[in-house]
Structures are given as structure tokens and as C-alpha cells.
Design a protein around this motif. Structure first.
Motif, short mmCIF file in Angstrom:
data_model
loop_
_atom_site.label_atom_id
_atom_site.label_comp_id
_atom_site.label_asym_id
_atom_site.label_seq_id
_atom_site.Cartn_x
_atom_site.Cartn_y
_atom_site.Cartn_z
N GLU A 26 -17.44 84.88 102.39
CA GLU A 26 -17.33 83.77 103.14
C GLU A 26 -15.82 83.07 103.01
O GLU A 26 -15.26 83.49 101.79
CB GLU A 26 -18.59 82.74 102.41
N LEU A 27 -15.71 82.29 103.82
CA LEU A 27 -14.33 81.54 103.93
C LEU A 27 -14.81 80.22 104.78
O LEU A 27 -15.45 80.27 105.45
CB LEU A 27 -13.52 82.51 104.85
N HIS A 28 -14.01 79.37 104.11
CA HIS A 28 -14.35 78.03 104.50
C HIS A 28 -13.85 78.09 106.23
O HIS A 28 -12.65 78.90 106.40
CB HIS A 28 -13.12 76.95 103.61
N GLY A 44 0.71 80.20 102.16
CA GLY A 44 -0.44 79.50 101.45
C GLY A 44 -1.26 80.88 101.23
O GLY A 44 -1.00 81.99 101.67
N PHE A 45 -2.28 80.51 100.35
CA PHE A 45 -3.42 81.36 100.10
C PHE A 45 -4.60 80.99 100.13
O PHE A 45 -4.84 79.92 99.78
CB PHE A 45 -3.04 81.96 98.43
N VAL A 46 -5.57 81.91 100.89
CA VAL A 46 -6.86 81.35 101.18
C VAL A 46 -7.72 82.50 100.40
O VAL A 46 -7.44 83.54 100.40
CB VAL A 46 -7.22 81.13 102.62
N LEU A 47 -8.92 82.06 99.89
CA LEU A 47 -9.60 82.92 99.20
C LEU A 47 -11.34 83.08 100.00
O LEU A 47 -11.63 82.31 100.45
CB LEU A 47 -9.90 82.42 97.81
N ALA A 48 -11.65 84.35 99.90
CA ALA A 48 -12.62 84.77 100.64
C ALA A 48 -13.66 84.98 99.14
O ALA A 48 -13.47 85.76 98.36
CB ALA A 48 -12.63 85.89 101.24
N ARG A 49 -14.91 84.41 99.31
CA ARG A 49 -15.71 84.56 98.11
C ARG A 49 -17.10 84.93 98.32
O ARG A 49 -17.50 85.03 99.48
CB ARG A 49 -15.94 83.02 97.42
N GLY A 60 -22.12 81.33 98.54
CA GLY A 60 -22.82 80.17 97.57
C GLY A 60 -21.56 79.72 96.86
O GLY A 60 -21.79 78.64 96.08
N LYS A 61 -20.53 80.23 96.89
CA LYS A 61 -19.40 79.73 96.07
C LYS A 61 -18.43 78.82 96.54
O LYS A 61 -17.52 78.19 95.69
CB LYS A 61 -18.66 81.11 95.44
N LEU A 62 -18.42 78.59 97.74
CA LEU A 62 -17.71 77.77 98.60
C LEU A 62 -17.99 76.54 98.78
O LEU A 62 -19.33 76.53 99.33
CB LEU A 62 -16.90 78.31 99.51
N PRO A 63 -17.56 75.25 98.61
CA PRO A 63 -18.36 74.04 98.82
C PRO A 63 -18.16 73.31 100.16
O PRO A 63 -19.36 72.49 100.29
CB PRO A 63 -17.50 73.08 97.68
N HIS A 64 -17.54 74.07 100.98
CA HIS A 64 -17.39 73.36 102.40
C HIS A 64 -18.15 74.32 103.44
O HIS A 64 -18.69 75.33 103.10
CB HIS A 64 -15.99 73.13 102.90
N THR A 65 -18.17 73.97 104.43
CA THR A 65 -18.77 74.87 105.51
C THR A 65 -18.15 76.04 105.77
O THR A 65 -16.89 76.27 105.33
CB THR A 65 -18.87 74.24 106.95
#
Length: 177
Positions: free
Chosen positions: A106-108, A77-82, A85-90
């Protein structure tokens, strides 16, 4: 059998961008060349495959360029760090130093499973701040950094030292500006 691709020649250098004295490494030319793009993804995957990553993490925005293709090539898989304020979850967050100030990624909180082996990826390793923040996010989430893979390394800036003790690999190192 296809002839090997010279990745360095597929990367355009823009002198004096974004300011005088900087030689900007423009990867858009590599991305537009299907043979160079394939060679870059395969080269990164060849390094990463023995590390057995469960997931690849990449930072906004340039880590998103090759990161998902690399994850697909590795069968993970791939996860993104943004940016904040760009990620909708905690999220969990890591602050890092820039040349003039600081930034945050930030990372979920649920993006990296506890104990997951994570390949940290970005297109370029310079001073190591962004990649070190990615390593911090992985570790805060209970994951393990399996290694760090970059398309380009500006070796003269010694970003590897910021990533110790993690293994670091770059396909195209530049020893001087």
C-alpha cells in the motif's frame, strides 16, 4: 582518489537459506562497510540522475535500506510502500504474486504527486513481483515510472520481463544461482 569497490565481494552469500538450494544474498555486510555502502548509493545515483526523478519509492522492508540514502543523493524525496494496515492515511494498493501465494503493498494516496517522475528501488530484483507492484502503485497515483534501480539482480529469474517496458538497472547481476 579512492580505489573502486567490488560490491559483489561486499555481499555475503549464505548457502541453503532460507531453504536448500537457495544462495541468499546478504547485504548486511555491504551496509556495514562504509566504502561499499557509499559506492552502492553513488552507483545507483549515477544511473538514476539522468532520469531526473522527483521521488524514489521503496518497498517494506528491504527497499528502505538504500532508498532514503539514494533519494538524498539525488536531491529528491522518498516514499514508502508498506504491508496492509501499516500506513495511517488513505491508501492505494497493489497485489502481487509470490512463489506460494500473493502479497499486497500500500501507498498513501498523496505520496506521489500527479505527473511526478518516480524511481522504483529495491535491494534485489528476483521475479519482479514486488517491483511491478511498486510500478502499479506509482501509476495508480498518477506518477510516471522513470526507471527501476536495484542493488542486486538475480538475472536467471528474469524479473526484468515483469517490469517491461520500464528501464531496469542493477549494480550487481548474478547470472546463475
Amino acid at each position: 582518489m579512492t580505489a573502486p569497490v567490488d560490491l559483489r565481494s561486499a555481499i555475503r552469500e549464505i548457502p541453503d537459506f532460507p531453504k536448500p538450494g537457495i544462495g541468499f544474498k546478504d547485504v548486511t555486510t555491504l551496509l556495514a562497510d562504509p566504502l561499499a555502502l557509499d559506492a552502492a548509493v553513488r552507483g545507483l545515483a549515477d544511473y538514476a540522475r539522468p532520469l531526473r526523478p522527483d521521488v524514489v519509492i521503496g518497498a517494506e522492508a528491504r527497499g528502505f535500506l538504500l532508498g532514503p540514502a539514494l533519494a538524498r543523493e539525488l536531491g529528491c524525496g522518498f516514499v514508502l510502500a508498506r504491508k496492509p494496515g501499516k500506513l495511517p492515511h488513505t491508501t492505494v494498493r497493489a497485489e502481487y504474486l509470490l512463489e506460494y501465494g500473493t502479497d499486497v503493498l500500500e501507498l498513501h494516496t498523496d505520496a506521489v504527486a500527479h505527473g511526478a517522475r518516480v524511481l522504483v528501488h529495491d535491494d534485489l530484483l528476483a521475479t519482479g513481483g514486488t517491483a511491478a507492484a511498486l510500478c502499479s502503485l506509482v501509476e495508480q497515483s498518477g506518477g510516471t515510472v522513470a526507471g527501476c534501480a536495484f542493488l542486486i539482480e538475480l538475472a536467471f529469474l528474469d524479473g526484468r520481463s515483469a517490469l517491461r517496458p520500464h528501464d531496469v538497472h542493477a549494480l550487481v547481476p548474478y547470472e546463475s544461482e
